[in-house]
Design an enzyme around this catalytic site. Structure first.
Site, PDB file in Angstrom:
ATOM      1  N   ALA A   1       0.859  -1.173   0.000  1.00 46.70           N
ATOM      2  CA  ALA A   1       0.000   0.000   0.000  1.00 46.70           C
ATOM      3  C   ALA A   1       0.903   1.234   0.000  1.00 46.70           C
ATOM      4  CB  ALA A   1      -0.903  -0.023   1.227  1.00 46.70           C
TER       5      ALA A   1
ATOM      6  N   GLY B   1       0.412  -4.812   0.925  1.00 46.96           N
ATOM      7  CA  GLY B   1      -0.751  -4.834   0.040  1.00 46.96           C
ATOM      8  C   GLY B   1      -0.468  -5.526  -1.293  1.00 46.96           C
TER       9      GLY B   1
ATOM     10  N   GLU C   1      -0.919  -9.033  -0.535  1.00 45.14           N
ATOM     11  CA  GLU C   1      -2.359  -9.258  -0.359  1.00 45.14           C
ATOM     12  C   GLU C   1      -3.078  -9.326  -1.704  1.00 45.14           C
ATOM     13  OE1 GLU C   1      -2.436  -6.009   2.446  1.00 45.14           O
ATOM     14  OE2 GLU C   1      -3.460  -7.282   3.904  1.00 45.14           O
TER      15      GLU C   1
ATOM     16  N   GLU D   1       4.477  -4.726   7.345  1.00 43.17           N
ATOM     17  CA  GLU D   1       3.656  -3.773   8.116  1.00 43.17           C
ATOM     18  C   GLU D   1       4.109  -3.646   9.565  1.00 43.17           C
ATOM     19  OE1 GLU D   1       2.467  -5.905   5.940  1.00 43.17           O
ATOM     20  OE2 GLU D   1       0.785  -5.041   4.835  1.00 43.17           O
TER      21      GLU D   1
HETATM   22  N1  CAA Z   1       4.615   3.307  -0.614  1.00 47.73           N
HETATM   23  C1  CAA Z   1       5.012   4.439  -1.177  1.00 47.73           C
HETATM   24  N2  CAA Z   1       6.144   4.578  -1.890  1.00 47.73           N
HETATM   25  C2  CAA Z   1       6.888   3.467  -2.032  1.00 47.73           C
HETATM   26  C3  CAA Z   1       6.546   2.229  -1.461  1.00 47.73           C
HETATM   27  C4  CAA Z   1       5.331   2.179  -0.717  1.00 47.73           C
HETATM   28  N3  CAA Z   1       4.879   1.037  -0.178  1.00 47.73           N
HETATM   29  N4  CAA Z   1       7.501   1.334  -1.760  1.00 47.73           N
HETATM   30  C5  CAA Z   1       8.408   1.966  -2.502  1.00 47.73           C
HETATM   31  N5  CAA Z   1       8.060   3.258  -2.667  1.00 47.73           N
HETATM   32  C6  CAA Z   1       8.786   4.309  -3.382  1.00 47.73           C
HETATM   33  C7  CAA Z   1       9.991   4.755  -2.608  1.00 47.73           C
HETATM   34  O1  CAA Z   1       9.643   5.691  -1.631  1.00 47.73           O
HETATM   35  C8  CAA Z   1      10.865   5.316  -3.701  1.00 47.73           C
HETATM   36  O2  CAA Z   1      10.401   6.610  -4.016  1.00 47.73           O
HETATM   37  P1  CAA Z   1      11.470   7.835  -4.229  1.00 47.73           P
HETATM   38  O3  CAA Z   1      12.210   7.405  -5.472  1.00 47.73           O
HETATM   39  O4  CAA Z   1      10.590   9.001  -4.415  1.00 47.73           O
HETATM   40  O5  CAA Z   1      12.321   7.846  -3.008  1.00 47.73           O
HETATM   41  C9  CAA Z   1      10.554   4.434  -4.900  1.00 47.73           C
HETATM   42  O6  CAA Z   1       9.309   3.809  -4.609  1.00 47.73           O
HETATM   43  C10 CAA Z   1      11.610   3.350  -5.087  1.00 47.73           C
HETATM   44  O7  CAA Z   1      11.748   2.635  -3.858  1.00 47.73           O
HETATM   45  P2  CAA Z   1      13.165   2.402  -3.130  1.00 47.73           P
HETATM   46  O8  CAA Z   1      14.107   3.515  -3.451  1.00 47.73           O
HETATM   47  O9  CAA Z   1      12.890   2.154  -1.685  1.00 47.73           O
HETATM   48  O10 CAA Z   1      13.622   1.073  -3.872  1.00 47.73           O
HETATM   49  P3  CAA Z   1      14.624  -0.054  -3.311  1.00 47.73           P
HETATM   50  O11 CAA Z   1      14.852  -0.941  -4.478  1.00 47.73           O
HETATM   51  O12 CAA Z   1      15.749   0.568  -2.589  1.00 47.73           O
HETATM   52  O13 CAA Z   1      13.761  -0.847  -2.205  1.00 47.73           O
HETATM   53  C11 CAA Z   1      11.831  -1.977  -1.324  1.00 47.73           C
HETATM   54  C12 CAA Z   1      12.648  -1.623  -2.571  1.00 47.73           C
HETATM   55  C13 CAA Z   1      12.612  -2.887  -0.415  1.00 47.73           C
HETATM   56  C14 CAA Z   1      10.571  -2.675  -1.834  1.00 47.73           C
HETATM   57  C15 CAA Z   1      11.453  -0.692  -0.558  1.00 47.73           C
HETATM   58  O14 CAA Z   1      10.920   0.248  -1.465  1.00 47.73           O
HETATM   59  C16 CAA Z   1      10.448  -0.881   0.548  1.00 47.73           C
HETATM   60  O15 CAA Z   1      10.764  -1.415   1.587  1.00 47.73           O
HETATM   61  N6  CAA Z   1       9.186  -0.418   0.328  1.00 47.73           N
HETATM   62  C17 CAA Z   1       8.150  -0.424   1.335  1.00 47.73           C
HETATM   63  C18 CAA Z   1       7.574  -1.804   1.536  1.00 47.73           C
HETATM   64  C19 CAA Z   1       6.494  -1.780   2.590  1.00 47.73           C
HETATM   65  O16 CAA Z   1       6.694  -1.473   3.745  1.00 47.73           O
HETATM   66  N7  CAA Z   1       5.246  -2.160   2.183  1.00 47.73           N
HETATM   67  C20 CAA Z   1       4.128  -2.292   3.064  1.00 47.73           C
HETATM   68  C21 CAA Z   1       3.267  -1.087   2.991  1.00 47.73           C
HETATM   69  S1  CAA Z   1       1.990  -1.109   4.227  1.00 47.73           S
HETATM   70  C22 CAA Z   1       0.717  -2.023   3.597  1.00 47.73           C
HETATM   71  O17 CAA Z   1       0.815  -2.582   2.543  1.00 47.73           O
HETATM   72  C23 CAA Z   1      -0.546  -2.083   4.440  1.00 47.73           C
HETATM   73  C24 CAA Z   1      -1.626  -3.004   3.933  1.00 47.73           C
HETATM   74  O18 CAA Z   1      -1.776  -4.120   4.373  1.00 47.73           O
HETATM   75  C25 CAA Z   1      -2.593  -2.571   2.930  1.00 47.73           C
END
Ligand code: CAA
Length: 258
Positions: A66, A109, A112, A132
């Site tokens: 998400a 998400g 999911e 999460e």
């Molecule tokens: N939301 C918003 N933006 C996101 C994102 C997310 N879940 N995941 C990645 N992005 C964005 C980053 O912020 C980044 O943006 P900028 O270039 O503007 O900085 C861009 O996408 C590229 O990401 P990274 O630079 O982080 O890429 P990476 O290759 O270094 O890392 C990754 C990849 C490990 C997937 C890392 O992006 C990450 O950990 N993302 C978050 C994962 C996460 O926590 N997801 C769970 C969300 S909560 C949820 O999903 C609740 C639910 O149940 C509905």
């Protein structure tokens, strides 16, 4: 086909592909994107040309969860009023086979969304996870429910509590992923699988899907009743006649979905 902002839809004969297409943000699923995905799925579900739907990610990855930017400042009353996860329930109502082809990561998400599909295929080096817990929250789009039903309480708890990335092979061993392919072959292989599935009798596929989903939800006697009704219902179809006649005539059946 109508214009989409965050997805791309492609029809290849009886197989439809829905690509998550917000690659700069690793296909992070904000609300408008989920609405677009679900609406497109419903559209494809009602499209007579389409028999099987594949969900894929454009760019480096399937979906990184998400959209955290959108959630950061959320308050519970706003979330309640938005009822933002209700849209996910509509995926359950999709009648046609829905396959996920996951490469890169499927996190939160994104995982999911894959779990809402009927079968998950993945690239051998894909990784999955529920991060999460590391954000101080928990899954909200079905993660605790779907994962537990799929792999049981103990594996689900370990994975949900750890928040760690899980190798696709681990999920394959747990039976969650049906097949792994090298990433460069994933789309092609899943397409071949989908085409094969698309040659089966469509009504049989959808009533099997319904009965299997009932098996996950209902006590056995009620599930048996669903199975029986669906079995009887198929005898109202032309495809039942065609399938059985083709067998007797020793030829391949030609199913029309009627
Ligand atoms: N939301 C918003 N933006 C996101 C994102 C997310 N879940 N995941 C990645 N992005 C964005 C980053 O912020 C980044 O943006 P900028 O270039 O503007 O900085 C861009 O996408 C590229 O990401 P990274 O630079 O982080 O890429 P990476 O290759 O270094 O890392 C990754 C990849 C490990 C997937 C890392 O992006 C990450 O950990 N993302 C978050 C994962 C996460 O926590 N997801 C769970 C969300 S909560 C949820 O999903 C609740 C639910 O149940 C509905």
């Amino acid at each position: 086909m109508s214009h989409h902002s965050y997805i791309k839809v492609k029809k290849e004969g009886s197989v439809a592909k829905l690509y998550l297409n917000r690659p700069q943000q690793l296909n992070a699923l904000h609300r408008a994107m989920v609405e677009e995905i679900v609406t497109a799925l419903e559209h494809l579900d009602g499209d007579e040309e389409v028999r099987v739907i594949i969900l894929l990610g454009k760019g480096k990855t399937f979906a990184a969860g998400a959209d955290i930017d959108e959630m950061m400042e959320a308050d519970p009353i706003q979330l309640e009023q938005l009822n933002q996860f209700a849209v996910w329930d509509r995926i359950r109502l999709i009648k046609k086979p829905l396959l996920a082809a996951v490469h890169g990561v499927a996190l939160g998400g994104g995982f999911e969304l894959a779990l809402h599909c009927d079968l998950i295929f993945a690239a051998a080096d894909a990784r999955f996870g529920f991060p999460e817990v590391k954000l101080g929250v928990m899954p909200g789009a079905g993660g605790t429910q779907y994962l537990t039903k799929a792999v049981g309480k103990h594996r689900a708890l370990q994975w949900l509590w750890s928040g760690e990335m899980l190798e696709a092979t681990l999920l394959w061993q747990a039976g969650l992923i049906v097949r792994l392919f090298p990433e460069q072959e994933l789309e092609q292989e899943v397409t071949i699988y989908a085409q094969r599935l698309a040659s089966q009798a469509p009504l049989a596929l959808r009533l099997i899907k319904e009965a299997v989903n009932k098996a996950q939800d209902l006590p056995l006697v009620e599930g048996m009743a669903w199975e029986r009704k669906n079995f009887y219902l198929l005898f109202a179809s032309q495809d039942q006649k065609e399938g059985m006649r083709a067998f007797k005539a020793k030829r391949s059946p030609r199913f029309t979905g009627r």
